[in-house]
Each structure stands twice: as C-alpha cells, then as structure tokens.
Design a protein around this motif. Structure first.
Motif, PDB file in Angstrom:
ATOM      1  N   LEU A 110       0.822  -1.204   0.000  1.00 16.48           N
ATOM      2  CA  LEU A 110       0.000   0.000   0.000  1.00 16.48           C
ATOM      3  C   LEU A 110       0.861   1.262   0.000  1.00 16.48           C
ATOM      4  O   LEU A 110       0.601   2.220  -0.733  1.00 16.48           O
ATOM      5  CB  LEU A 110      -0.920  -0.009   1.224  1.00 16.48           C
ATOM      6  N   GLY A 111       1.907   1.265   0.833  1.00 18.85           N
ATOM      7  CA  GLY A 111       2.735   2.456   0.956  1.00 18.85           C
ATOM      8  C   GLY A 111       3.593   2.715  -0.258  1.00 18.85           C
ATOM      9  O   GLY A 111       3.654   3.839  -0.785  1.00 18.85           O
ATOM     10  N   VAL A 112       4.270   1.694  -0.749  1.00 18.67           N
ATOM     11  CA  VAL A 112       5.166   1.874  -1.900  1.00 18.67           C
ATOM     12  C   VAL A 112       4.374   2.221  -3.153  1.00 18.67           C
ATOM     13  O   VAL A 112       4.778   3.078  -3.944  1.00 18.67           O
ATOM     14  CB  VAL A 112       6.018   0.608  -2.114  1.00 18.67           C
ATOM     15  N   GLY A 113       3.224   1.570  -3.349  1.00 20.41           N
ATOM     16  CA  GLY A 113       2.402   1.902  -4.507  1.00 20.41           C
ATOM     17  C   GLY A 113       1.999   3.364  -4.515  1.00 20.41           C
ATOM     18  O   GLY A 113       2.052   4.042  -5.547  1.00 20.41           O
ATOM     19  N   ALA A 114       1.621   3.881  -3.348  1.00 24.97           N
ATOM     20  CA  ALA A 114       1.222   5.288  -3.260  1.00 24.97           C
ATOM     21  C   ALA A 114       2.412   6.218  -3.445  1.00 24.97           C
ATOM     22  O   ALA A 114       2.286   7.282  -4.061  1.00 24.97           O
ATOM     23  CB  ALA A 114       0.549   5.549  -1.914  1.00 24.97           C
ATOM     24  N   ILE A 115       3.571   5.843  -2.926  1.00 23.33           N
ATOM     25  CA  ILE A 115       4.761   6.673  -3.104  1.00 23.33           C
ATOM     26  C   ILE A 115       5.128   6.780  -4.573  1.00 23.33           C
ATOM     27  O   ILE A 115       5.441   7.867  -5.083  1.00 23.33           O
ATOM     28  CB  ILE A 115       5.938   6.103  -2.287  1.00 23.33           C
ATOM     29  N   VAL A 116       5.084   5.663  -5.272  1.00 23.09           N
ATOM     30  CA  VAL A 116       5.459   5.677  -6.693  1.00 23.09           C
ATOM     31  C   VAL A 116       4.472   6.521  -7.502  1.00 23.09           C
ATOM     32  O   VAL A 116       4.871   7.353  -8.331  1.00 23.09           O
ATOM     33  CB  VAL A 116       5.522   4.235  -7.237  1.00 23.09           C
TER      34      VAL A 116
END
Length: 261
Positions: A110-116
């Motif tokens: 969830l976090g990495v997808g949103a960061i990218v």
C-alpha cells in the motif's frame, strides 16, 4: 502548478530519491526470505504467498493513489504512504512468524504503490513541460534504488550481526528523512483538483500496446525467476546439509579389517 524562478529546486531530486527509496524498500526483504525460511521452517509456497500479498496490495494502492492525490494533494498522500512504509518496517524488524511477514508486505504494498504514483505525479507537477526527461529520471532512479538496496541487504545478510533487524532500521531512518523533506516542500499540485474520487482503470494506448506487452513479459519473467530462486534456495541448503551428513557418516564409519593373507 507551473514552476517559477522563485520555486525551490530541491523538491525534484528529493522526490526522485524518495521514489527510489520506496522501490528499495519493496525489494529489501527478498534476500532475507531464505533466512526466515530456515529459522521458521516454512514451506517454499509461503514465500510465494508473501510475494503475492505485496503484489495485491500494491495494485490496489496504484489504482487508488492517483485519484486521491489529485483530490487531496500529493503531500498528504505521500505522508500517509510514508507512514505505512514505516509501520511495515517496524513489523519486519519485530517479526516473529509468517503472519508478521504478510502484514508487513501488505503495508509496504500500500505504501510503496502510493509513493510511486503520487511521487511520479508530483515530479510531473514540478516539470510539466519536460515529461520525457522526468520519466527517464524516474525509471533510472527507481531501478537504481531497488538494485542498491537489495545488494546492500544481501551483503549484510552475509556479514552483518543482525540481518533481520539492521536493514529495516536503516531504511526506517532514511524513510523518516524523506518524510521530513515532504513536510518541508510546498504542495506541487495546486490546480485542477478532482471533485470526486475514482479508481483508475488500467488501459494501454494502442500505439504502445506491442511494446507494453513485450516489456510486461520481461518484467514477469524477471520476477518469476527471482521467486523460483528464492523458493529453491531452502531446498538447496537442505540438499547440501544432507550430503554433508552422509559424508560425515561415511567418514566416521569404521573401516573393515584387513583380510588375512
């Protein structure tokens, strides 16, 4: 927002480094799954399930983060994403079983997808007239991020005293620094806020469809090979251990007495 001469220039490289760090976090546990498997004695299929948990969570995040960042701004979405990444790193560092790995990977997906997604959109907000170069910069830094982090984590797994804790602590410190940078930077997305939230529907333009299919096959093949390698590493260690035991047993077996002449 159109950048002006008075706009600070540091947010652009800071966002590039943040997206690279995000991809690095996504790959950090990969060299450690063999250690987890040896310590917790779980089957190779468990590694596949952990990988799948991350992939599903990342897909959900990617489909929703774009609309959320359009509506509420890039900075709020990035800050929430950084919080999810920090939570996942904490779960990894304190993990005591497979359930913790699953929770941590979902948080990271969830976090990495949103960061990218939000980070890439913010980069385009900062340089709207230079999309091709922004894409090049993003692609290079993201790949460097995941490659460097995986290499360093693998090196630490070989020589470090606490390979299941130290990498996550270092990544947490770097992520905190990235969060402070996001707090300090001005909101890149000022105009054209979406009125309602929507989930993006994946669609590939016809003009690039053949190239996209070819690239997608390459990415799937690369990650499949990595998954097979990680799953087979435990079996390889067991085979070597069994051979070593057999060799030791053969060496300790008493030799037959010499035949009388």
């Amino acid at each position: 927002m159109t950048p002006t001469d008075r706009s600070p220039r540091w947010p652009y490289p800071a966002l590039l480094l943040l997206t690279a760090l995000g991809l690095g976090v996504s790959g950090a546990p990969a060299p450690l799954y063999g250690i987890y498997a040896a310590e917790w004695d779980f089957a190779p299929i468990t590694t596949t399930v952990v990988f799948a948990a991350y992939a599903v969570a990342a897909l959900v995040s990617v489909l929703a983060a774009g609309s959320l960042s359009d509506r509420f701004g890039r900075r709020p979405v990035l800050l929430v994403a950084i919080g999810l990444v920090l939570a996942g790193l904490a779960v990894f560092a304190l993990a005591g079983g497979v359930a913790a790995l699953l929770v941590a990977r979902v948080l990271h997906g969830l976090g990495v997808g949103a960061i990218v997604v939000a980070g890439s959109a913010a980069l385009l907000d900062l340089r709207p007239a230079d999309g091709a170069r922004v894409g090049l910069h993003s692609g290079v830094t993201m790949n460097l991020g995941i490659a460097v982090v995986i290499f360093l984590v693998a090196l630490d797994a070989q020589v470090g005293p606490a390979p299941l804790v130290a990498p996550y602590v270092v990544l947490a410190v770097l992520t905190l620094v990235g969060g402070l940078a996001v707090l300090r930077m001005p909101e890149p997305h000022q105009d054209g806020r979406a009125v309602r939230l929507d989930v993006a529907r994946p669609k590939v333009p016809r003009a690039i469809a053949p190239d996209f299919r070819f690239a997608a096959l390459g990415v799937m093949a690369a990650w499949s090979v990595l998954g097979v390698f990680l799953s087979s590493s435990r079996a390889s260690r067991r085979t070597r251990s069994a051979r070593g035991t057999c060799s030791s047993g053969a060496a300790s077996w008493p030799s037959p007495p010499p035949r009388p002449r």
